[in-house]
Write a protein that holds these residues in place. Sequence first.
Motif, PDB file in Angstrom:
ATOM      1  N   ASP A   1       3.256  12.136  -9.773  1.00 46.48           N
ATOM      2  CA  ASP A   1       1.993  12.250 -10.486  1.00 46.48           C
ATOM      3  C   ASP A   1       1.027  11.185  -9.958  1.00 46.48           C
ATOM      4  O   ASP A   1       1.432  10.254  -9.262  1.00 46.48           O
ATOM      5  CB  ASP A   1       2.210  12.108 -11.994  1.00 46.48           C
ATOM      6  CG  ASP A   1       2.974  13.306 -12.565  1.00 46.48           C
ATOM      7  OD1 ASP A   1       2.842  14.408 -12.000  1.00 46.48           O
ATOM      8  OD2 ASP A   1       3.713  13.139 -13.557  1.00 46.48           O
ATOM      9  N   ALA A   2      -0.253  11.321 -10.295  1.00 52.72           N
ATOM     10  CA  ALA A   2      -1.271  10.380  -9.823  1.00 52.72           C
ATOM     11  C   ALA A   2      -1.185   9.071 -10.603  1.00 52.72           C
ATOM     12  O   ALA A   2      -0.652   9.019 -11.711  1.00 52.72           O
ATOM     13  CB  ALA A   2      -2.657  11.001  -9.986  1.00 52.72           C
ATOM     14  N   GLY A   3      -1.726   8.013 -10.009  1.00 54.38           N
ATOM     15  CA  GLY A   3      -1.748   6.717 -10.675  1.00 54.38           C
ATOM     16  C   GLY A   3      -0.493   5.915 -10.397  1.00 54.38           C
ATOM     17  O   GLY A   3       0.470   6.417  -9.812  1.00 54.38           O
ATOM     18  N   VAL A   4      -0.515   4.643 -10.801  1.00 54.66           N
ATOM     19  CA  VAL A   4       0.640   3.765 -10.601  1.00 54.66           C
ATOM     20  C   VAL A   4       0.973   3.064 -11.916  1.00 54.66           C
ATOM     21  O   VAL A   4       0.146   2.982 -12.812  1.00 54.66           O
ATOM     22  CB  VAL A   4       0.387   2.702  -9.494  1.00 54.66           C
ATOM     23  CG1 VAL A   4       0.128   3.358  -8.156  1.00 54.66           C
ATOM     24  CG2 VAL A   4      -0.767   1.776  -9.878  1.00 54.66           C
ATOM     25  N   ALA A   5       2.202   2.567 -11.994  1.00 59.70           N
ATOM     26  CA  ALA A   5       2.646   1.859 -13.200  1.00 59.70           C
ATOM     27  C   ALA A   5       3.854   1.002 -12.855  1.00 59.70           C
ATOM     28  O   ALA A   5       4.574   1.284 -11.899  1.00 59.70           O
ATOM     29  CB  ALA A   5       3.027   2.863 -14.292  1.00 59.70           C
TER      30      ALA A   5
ATOM     31  N   ALA B   1      22.803  -1.818  -7.961  1.00 60.53           N
ATOM     32  CA  ALA B   1      21.986  -1.406  -6.811  1.00 60.53           C
ATOM     33  C   ALA B   1      20.655  -2.149  -6.820  1.00 60.53           C
ATOM     34  O   ALA B   1      20.001  -2.251  -7.855  1.00 60.53           O
ATOM     35  CB  ALA B   1      21.737   0.096  -6.859  1.00 60.53           C
ATOM     36  N   ILE B   2      20.262  -2.667  -5.664  1.00 66.84           N
ATOM     37  CA  ILE B   2      18.931  -3.273  -5.533  1.00 66.84           C
ATOM     38  C   ILE B   2      17.921  -2.127  -5.513  1.00 66.84           C
ATOM     39  O   ILE B   2      18.152  -1.080  -4.889  1.00 66.84           O
ATOM     40  CB  ILE B   2      18.810  -4.078  -4.221  1.00 66.84           C
ATOM     41  CG1 ILE B   2      19.931  -5.119  -4.106  1.00 66.84           C
ATOM     42  CG2 ILE B   2      17.450  -4.753  -4.114  1.00 66.84           C
ATOM     43  CD1 ILE B   2      20.093  -5.691  -2.725  1.00 66.84           C
ATOM     44  N   ARG B   3      16.798  -2.327  -6.192  1.00 67.05           N
ATOM     45  CA  ARG B   3      15.761  -1.296  -6.220  1.00 67.05           C
ATOM     46  C   ARG B   3      14.503  -1.784  -5.520  1.00 67.05           C
ATOM     47  O   ARG B   3      14.180  -2.972  -5.590  1.00 67.05           O
ATOM     48  CB  ARG B   3      15.443  -0.897  -7.659  1.00 67.05           C
ATOM     49  CG  ARG B   3      16.516   0.003  -8.265  1.00 67.05           C
ATOM     50  CD  ARG B   3      16.421   0.046  -9.778  1.00 67.05           C
ATOM     51  NE  ARG B   3      17.267   1.084 -10.360  1.00 67.05           N
ATOM     52  CZ  ARG B   3      18.584   1.031 -10.479  1.00 67.05           C
ATOM     53  NH1 ARG B   3      19.232  -0.027 -10.027  1.00 67.05           N
ATOM     54  NH2 ARG B   3      19.272   2.010 -11.037  1.00 67.05           N
ATOM     55  N   PRO B   4      13.766  -0.877  -4.872  1.00 68.67           N
ATOM     56  CA  PRO B   4      12.512  -1.287  -4.223  1.00 68.67           C
ATOM     57  C   PRO B   4      11.525  -1.828  -5.262  1.00 68.67           C
ATOM     58  O   PRO B   4      11.440  -1.295  -6.366  1.00 68.67           O
ATOM     59  CB  PRO B   4      11.989   0.015  -3.603  1.00 68.67           C
ATOM     60  CG  PRO B   4      13.126   0.978  -3.625  1.00 68.67           C
ATOM     61  CD  PRO B   4      14.024   0.567  -4.734  1.00 68.67           C
ATOM     62  N   SER B   5      10.798  -2.877  -4.913  1.00 70.29           N
ATOM     63  CA  SER B   5       9.821  -3.427  -5.859  1.00 70.29           C
ATOM     64  C   SER B   5       8.507  -2.641  -5.834  1.00 70.29           C
ATOM     65  O   SER B   5       7.736  -2.693  -6.775  1.00 70.29           O
ATOM     66  CB  SER B   5       9.563  -4.900  -5.558  1.00 70.29           C
ATOM     67  OG  SER B   5       9.102  -5.056  -4.237  1.00 70.29           O
ATOM     68  N   PHE B   6       8.273  -1.898  -4.750  1.00 72.01           N
ATOM     69  CA  PHE B   6       7.042  -1.105  -4.634  1.00 72.01           C
ATOM     70  C   PHE B   6       7.385   0.297  -4.130  1.00 72.01           C
ATOM     71  O   PHE B   6       7.822   0.462  -3.002  1.00 72.01           O
ATOM     72  CB  PHE B   6       6.059  -1.799  -3.681  1.00 72.01           C
ATOM     73  CG  PHE B   6       4.703  -1.136  -3.622  1.00 72.01           C
ATOM     74  CD1 PHE B   6       3.719  -1.446  -4.552  1.00 72.01           C
ATOM     75  CD2 PHE B   6       4.417  -0.216  -2.621  1.00 72.01           C
ATOM     76  CE1 PHE B   6       2.463  -0.834  -4.493  1.00 72.01           C
ATOM     77  CE2 PHE B   6       3.158   0.399  -2.556  1.00 72.01           C
ATOM     78  CZ  PHE B   6       2.184   0.083  -3.498  1.00 72.01           C
TER      79      PHE B   6
ATOM     80  N   ILE C   1       7.073  -1.385  -9.159  1.00 73.24           N
ATOM     81  CA  ILE C   1       5.876  -0.548  -9.304  1.00 73.24           C
ATOM     82  C   ILE C   1       6.104   0.810  -8.658  1.00 73.24           C
ATOM     83  O   ILE C   1       6.658   0.895  -7.567  1.00 73.24           O
ATOM     84  CB  ILE C   1       4.647  -1.212  -8.620  1.00 73.24           C
ATOM     85  CG1 ILE C   1       4.494  -2.677  -9.040  1.00 73.24           C
ATOM     86  CG2 ILE C   1       3.359  -0.421  -8.870  1.00 73.24           C
ATOM     87  CD1 ILE C   1       4.133  -2.928 -10.468  1.00 73.24           C
ATOM     88  N   GLY C   2       5.682   1.860  -9.329  1.00 75.86           N
ATOM     89  CA  GLY C   2       5.807   3.209  -8.764  1.00 75.86           C
ATOM     90  C   GLY C   2       4.900   4.179  -9.488  1.00 75.86           C
ATOM     91  O   GLY C   2       3.921   3.776 -10.126  1.00 75.86           O
TER      92      GLY C   2
ATOM     93  N   THR D   1       0.870  -1.181   0.000  1.00 72.07           N
ATOM     94  CA  THR D   1       0.000   0.000   0.000  1.00 72.07           C
ATOM     95  C   THR D   1       0.904   1.229   0.000  1.00 72.07           C
ATOM     96  O   THR D   1       2.050   1.144   0.457  1.00 72.07           O
ATOM     97  CB  THR D   1      -0.918   0.036   1.239  1.00 72.07           C
ATOM     98  OG1 THR D   1      -0.107  -0.064   2.420  1.00 72.07           O
ATOM     99  CG2 THR D   1      -1.925  -1.111   1.214  1.00 72.07           C
ATOM    100  N   PRO D   2       0.420   2.369  -0.509  1.00 76.19           N
ATOM    101  CA  PRO D   2       1.298   3.545  -0.640  1.00 76.19           C
ATOM    102  C   PRO D   2       1.985   3.945   0.672  1.00 76.19           C
ATOM    103  O   PRO D   2       1.371   3.928   1.737  1.00 76.19           O
ATOM    104  CB  PRO D   2       0.336   4.641  -1.116  1.00 76.19           C
ATOM    105  CG  PRO D   2      -0.728   3.895  -1.863  1.00 76.19           C
ATOM    106  CD  PRO D   2      -0.917   2.615  -1.097  1.00 76.19           C
ATOM    107  N   TYR D   3       3.253   4.291   0.548  1.00 75.91           N
ATOM    108  CA  TYR D   3       4.036   4.732   1.709  1.00 75.91           C
ATOM    109  C   TYR D   3       3.534   6.081   2.209  1.00 75.91           C
ATOM    110  O   TYR D   3       3.350   7.012   1.427  1.00 75.91           O
ATOM    111  CB  TYR D   3       5.520   4.818   1.348  1.00 75.91           C
ATOM    112  CG  TYR D   3       6.204   3.471   1.376  1.00 75.91           C
ATOM    113  CD1 TYR D   3       6.723   2.962   2.571  1.00 75.91           C
ATOM    114  CD2 TYR D   3       6.305   2.698   0.230  1.00 75.91           C
ATOM    115  CE1 TYR D   3       7.342   1.709   2.610  1.00 75.91           C
ATOM    116  CE2 TYR D   3       6.915   1.444   0.256  1.00 75.91           C
ATOM    117  CZ  TYR D   3       7.424   0.957   1.456  1.00 75.91           C
ATOM    118  OH  TYR D   3       8.023  -0.274   1.485  1.00 75.91           O
TER     119      TYR D   3
END
Length: 287
Positions: free
Chosen positions: A209-213, A250-255, A179-180, A110-112
């Motif tokens: 911006d709004a929305g996710v992708a 670098a490891i990147r966050p998945s969400f 996802i971000g 869920t969004p941070y």
Amino acid sequence: MKILVTGKGGQLAHELGNSVPQGHQLVSLGSKELDITNSELVNQTINAQQPDIVINAAAYTAVDKAETDKELACAVNQTGAKNLALACKQQNIRLLHVSTDFVFDGTKSTPYQTDDIPNPINVYGASKLAGDLDVMEILPSSVIVRTAWVYSAHGNNFVKSMLRLMAEKPTLGIVYDQIGSPTWAAGLAKWLWAVVEKPQVCGVYHWTDAGVASWYDFAVAIQELAIEKGLLKHSIPISPIPASQYPTPAIRPSFSVIDKTSAEVAADVKTIHWRKQLSTMMDELMG
């Protein structure tokens, strides 16, 4: 008001320069004019310029390179931010500091929220968090805004890289399991200018911006809009691939989705869907 912006040459500083509200004076300085890692130079520059507000848009953002270039990443992202906060405190100047979603580990679904506990998983994220914490401690009246996936018509970014690769390559594989929310730098600049007008606003905020992708969704949208607008002559197949197939230093966050509610309220600015912002940016590329 006189506003001093660091990070001249970067995407955000460029967009801030493109959208200065009437009646404000903008002084934009790059690392050649102002090396924020040099505390003496920071103090001298702030004394000489006497700005009402400083917007820190300077950062070491080469996420993969930071893994081996830790010293420089920390010098810019932590020491630089600290130097600006100390100079602003001394002169009673308001500081707006730009941070990143990478302060989080990406394990949520869920969004941070702004008060979620940070837990960076790479050097870049850790260096930015260290800078944020110093800024907050030195200057509690400052504004820290975390953002993500920033792009614009200026500089190097995912959108422009995709357009180049789509014109050159027969196919592309793009990561689908990170996802971000994409962020047009001009939209972030608009939010910052709204906050400039509201001296009572302080604390930590999130803005994209709004929305996710996923990166894959973002790439598909880039190609669709580019074909529609004539920026690309033909489409190519784009395949969704897992991040494990595209290893990076670098490891990147998945969400990386962050909650913008408090930022919208504080600045009285509404987020706009990322696809609409992307379309507007592409119109600018055509122009």
